[in-house]
Enzyme design. Sequence first.
Site, short mmCIF file in Angstrom:
data_model
loop_
_atom_site.label_atom_id
_atom_site.label_comp_id
_atom_site.label_asym_id
_atom_site.label_seq_id
_atom_site.Cartn_x
_atom_site.Cartn_y
_atom_site.Cartn_z
N MET A 30 0.86 -1.19 0.00
CA MET A 30 0.00 0.00 0.00
C MET A 30 0.89 1.24 0.00
SD MET A 30 -3.42 -0.94 2.14
CE MET A 30 -2.80 -0.60 3.76
N GLY A 31 2.13 1.10 -0.45
CA GLY A 31 3.04 2.24 -0.52
C GLY A 31 3.57 2.61 0.85
N ALA A 32 4.00 3.89 1.01
CA ALA A 32 4.66 4.36 2.24
C ALA A 32 5.80 3.39 2.57
CB ALA A 32 3.67 4.49 3.39
N HIS A 37 9.52 -3.39 3.35
CA HIS A 37 9.07 -3.70 1.98
C HIS A 37 10.26 -4.07 1.10
CE1 HIS A 37 5.82 -0.79 3.31
NE2 HIS A 37 5.08 -1.77 2.84
N GLN A 153 -2.21 -11.84 8.97
CA GLN A 153 -2.50 -11.64 7.54
C GLN A 153 -1.79 -12.71 6.70
OE1 GLN A 153 -2.60 -7.72 5.30
NE2 GLN A 153 -0.51 -8.32 4.81
N SER A 185 7.03 -0.13 10.19
CA SER A 185 5.64 -0.10 9.74
C SER A 185 5.35 1.29 9.18
CB SER A 185 4.71 -0.37 10.93
OG SER A 185 3.41 0.07 10.64
O1 PAF Z 1 0.04 -5.60 4.09
C1 PAF Z 1 -0.40 -4.73 3.30
O2 PAF Z 1 0.26 -3.75 2.99
C2 PAF Z 1 -1.81 -4.90 2.73
O3 PAF Z 1 -2.66 -5.48 3.65
C3 PAF Z 1 -1.82 -5.66 1.40
C4 PAF Z 1 -1.37 -7.10 1.56
C5 PAF Z 1 -0.93 -4.96 0.37
C6 PAF Z 1 -3.25 -5.70 0.84
O4 PAF Z 1 -3.75 -4.41 0.62
#
Ligand code: PAF
Length: 278
Positions: A30-32, A37, A153, A185
């Site tokens: 979701m960027g940021a 990442h 998740q 985060s």
């Molecule tokens: O973990 C995240 O950033 C989000 O939940 C994801 C997996 C990209 C789904 O929008």
Amino acid sequence: MKIVRTCSELRALTSAWRQDGLRIGFVPTMGALHAGHLSLIDISRQQAARTIASLFVNPAQFAPNEDFAAYPRDESRDMAMFAQAGVDLVYAPPVEQIYPQGHAASITIGGISEILEGEIRPQFFSGVASIVTILFNQVQPDLAVFGEKDYQQLCVIRKLVRDLHMPIEIIGGETIRETCGLAMSSRNKYLTDCERRQAPALYRTLCEIARGVRTGENPDQLCELAANTLSETGFGKLDYVTVRDAVTLRPHAEPGRPARVLAATWLGKARLIDNVAV
Ligand code: PAF
């Protein structure tokens, strides 16, 4: 690095890669972006010949009272970081490419998505399972990488892929931490300087619980003590701190099975979640 905004452009590029027999890795975001990442992108690049990242802040996983509008967004910074990390293609769709008018489908995973985070944020996992399914259908990757930071998740996505027979390998990337121990985060941006100094106590407390469980102490008592420690350290509402089976996330009952310590708590405006292996 190619940037595409539509599913048809995405399919045109990926079908050429597939015809060439190239293995495709996928990192949804979701960027940021932060170092967490980048570590997921690194894993994908090691395992696949081409890496696709997506950039989409998914409205369906935010409840009306949550931070969808305030969620940090800086597309040009994110694109520069994707390029620097060696991503081959970024899929950054507008909302209509994902949820065209009249869209009404959603995915619900029973059991594992109804506990812990699912109790506190009832629409969250259905929003995540739905967007991940849509992105998987559009990207059709061979493998996808998700961070262990959002441990539940990751478990929900493993279950989604298994239950819906999706031919995609799911890889978990370990949590990347600041030197103080705070898990990286995008929402750490909500912490004030003073809260940043308090925040590492969460990781320390989880590590203490894990150590105690390993040496045979009672998990419930350890969690009760931890709740007191967190409250004394200045944390706000504690949503949960608990020791669970690492696969099912049910209360950890069978000795010998892997366990995970998980917590979610508030510090000022930030809701911090973290977990460690026992
Ligand atoms: O973990 C995240 O950033 C989000 O939940 C994801 C997996 C990209 C789904 O929008």
